[in-house]
Design a protein around this motif. Structure first.
Motif, mmCIF file in Angstrom:
data_model
loop_
_atom_site.group_PDB
_atom_site.id
_atom_site.type_symbol
_atom_site.label_atom_id
_atom_site.label_comp_id
_atom_site.label_asym_id
_atom_site.label_seq_id
_atom_site.Cartn_x
_atom_site.Cartn_y
_atom_site.Cartn_z
ATOM 1 N N LYS A 20 0.736 -1.180 0.039
ATOM 2 C CA LYS A 20 -0.032 -0.053 -0.057
ATOM 3 C C LYS A 20 0.732 1.263 -0.035
ATOM 4 N N ALA A 21 1.882 1.162 0.632
ATOM 5 C CA ALA A 21 2.945 2.296 0.812
ATOM 6 C C ALA A 21 3.858 2.355 -0.545
ATOM 7 N N MET A 23 6.188 0.108 -1.504
ATOM 8 C CA MET A 23 7.466 0.065 -1.223
ATOM 9 C C MET A 23 7.956 -1.686 -1.621
ATOM 10 N N THR A 24 9.158 -1.956 -1.958
ATOM 11 C CA THR A 24 9.917 -2.976 -2.001
ATOM 12 C C THR A 24 10.167 -3.505 -0.702
ATOM 13 N N GLN A 25 10.613 -4.975 -0.552
ATOM 14 C CA GLN A 25 11.004 -5.373 0.651
ATOM 15 C C GLN A 25 12.561 -4.566 0.983
ATOM 16 N N GLU A 26 13.194 -4.224 -0.128
ATOM 17 C CA GLU A 26 14.525 -3.769 0.293
ATOM 18 C C GLU A 26 14.357 -2.447 0.543
ATOM 19 N N GLN A 27 13.334 -1.626 -0.065
ATOM 20 C CA GLN A 27 13.090 -0.157 0.582
ATOM 21 C C GLN A 27 12.599 -0.036 1.941
ATOM 22 N N LEU A 28 11.817 -0.871 2.309
ATOM 23 C CA LEU A 28 11.338 -0.954 3.700
ATOM 24 C C LEU A 28 12.295 -1.276 4.589
ATOM 25 N N ALA A 29 13.138 -2.399 4.276
ATOM 26 C CA ALA A 29 14.654 -2.787 5.071
ATOM 27 C C ALA A 29 15.473 -1.498 5.224
ATOM 28 N N GLY A 30 15.274 -0.854 4.353
ATOM 29 C CA GLY A 30 16.781 0.437 4.367
ATOM 30 C C GLY A 30 16.102 1.273 5.296
ATOM 31 N N LEU A 31 14.931 1.544 5.346
ATOM 32 C CA LEU A 31 14.184 2.607 6.179
ATOM 33 C C LEU A 31 14.356 2.217 7.811
ATOM 34 N N VAL A 32 14.197 0.859 8.144
ATOM 35 C CA VAL A 32 14.241 0.480 9.388
ATOM 36 C C VAL A 32 15.707 -0.301 9.952
ATOM 37 N N ASP A 33 16.429 -0.352 8.683
ATOM 38 C CA ASP A 33 17.912 -0.739 9.112
ATOM 39 C C ASP A 33 18.018 -1.938 9.624
ATOM 40 N N ASN A 50 9.847 -7.645 17.146
ATOM 41 C CA ASN A 50 9.685 -7.098 18.911
ATOM 42 C C ASN A 50 9.204 -5.739 18.864
ATOM 43 N N VAL A 51 8.775 -5.232 19.737
ATOM 44 C CA VAL A 51 8.133 -4.173 19.825
ATOM 45 C C VAL A 51 8.838 -2.871 19.344
ATOM 46 N N ASP A 52 10.051 -2.817 19.386
ATOM 47 C CA ASP A 52 10.788 -1.626 18.740
ATOM 48 C C ASP A 52 10.642 -1.888 17.486
ATOM 49 N N MET A 53 10.893 -3.055 16.925
ATOM 50 C CA MET A 53 10.804 -3.156 15.222
ATOM 51 C C MET A 53 9.456 -2.771 14.761
ATOM 52 N N LEU A 54 8.253 -3.373 15.783
ATOM 53 C CA LEU A 54 7.095 -2.999 15.191
ATOM 54 C C LEU A 54 6.946 -1.549 15.180
ATOM 55 N N ILE A 55 7.500 -0.594 15.985
ATOM 56 C CA ILE A 55 7.211 0.706 15.794
ATOM 57 C C ILE A 55 8.097 1.312 14.666
ATOM 58 N N LYS A 56 9.383 0.741 14.488
ATOM 59 C CA LYS A 56 9.919 1.250 13.309
ATOM 60 C C LYS A 56 9.404 0.809 12.166
ATOM 61 N N LEU A 57 8.856 -0.205 11.953
ATOM 62 C CA LEU A 57 8.001 -0.659 10.578
ATOM 63 C C LEU A 57 6.819 0.172 10.477
ATOM 64 N N ALA A 58 6.043 0.547 11.482
ATOM 65 C CA ALA A 58 5.029 1.550 11.346
ATOM 66 C C ALA A 58 5.417 2.798 10.950
ATOM 67 N N GLU A 59 6.554 3.475 11.504
ATOM 68 C CA GLU A 59 7.033 4.667 11.239
ATOM 69 C C GLU A 59 7.194 4.813 9.542
ATOM 70 N N LEU A 61 6.231 2.835 7.403
ATOM 71 C CA LEU A 61 5.065 2.636 6.598
ATOM 72 C C LEU A 61 3.964 3.830 6.737
ATOM 73 N N ASN A 62 4.157 4.662 7.467
ATOM 74 C CA ASN A 62 3.272 6.065 7.549
ATOM 75 C C ASN A 62 1.987 5.622 8.317
ATOM 76 N N VAL A 63 2.044 4.586 9.323
ATOM 77 C CA VAL A 63 0.851 4.075 10.095
ATOM 78 C C VAL A 63 1.144 4.075 11.594
ATOM 79 N N ARG A 64 0.440 4.161 12.226
ATOM 80 C CA ARG A 64 0.400 3.976 13.669
ATOM 81 C C ARG A 64 0.616 2.465 14.101
ATOM 82 N N PRO A 65 1.615 2.214 14.941
ATOM 83 C CA PRO A 65 1.742 0.813 15.287
ATOM 84 C C PRO A 65 0.495 0.130 15.673
#
Length: 84
Positions: A20-21, A23-33, A50-59, A61-65
């Motif tokens: 929906k955003a 993004m490719t898997q590679e682009q998302l991976a780059g954004l969350v390191d 984990n919780v920290d990763m979920l927060i990074k993924l949500a950020e 993807l521009n959504v709330r965790p």
């Protein structure tokens, strides 16, 4: 057993939000390191954030965790893989 079921629903939620955003898997991976492989493993239900990763993924993807976890719980209760 319940964790395995949650992983199956989370994989679909993550993939749908990523697509929906636009993004490719590679682009998302780059954004969350993280590696592209780790994103792929989450999208196939082999890894769980984990919780920290979920927060990074949500950020990234521009959504709330909570939006991601709400989608997971909604699918779990309905037993479906409906669109977001």
């Amino acid at each position: 057993m319940e964790e395995q079921i949650a992983k199956l629903y989370f994989r679909d939620v993550l993939r749908e939000y990523r697509l929906k955003a636009g993004m490719t898997q590679e682009q998302l991976a780059g954004l969350v390191d993280i590696s592209k492989g780790f994103v792929g493993k989450m999208e196939t239900g082999r890894k769980w954030p984990n919780v920290d990763m979920l927060i990074k993924l949500a950020e990234a993807l521009n959504v709330r965790p909570g939006e991601m976890t709400d989608a997971l719980v909604k699918r779990w209760k309905a037993g479906t893989k409906s669109d977001l």
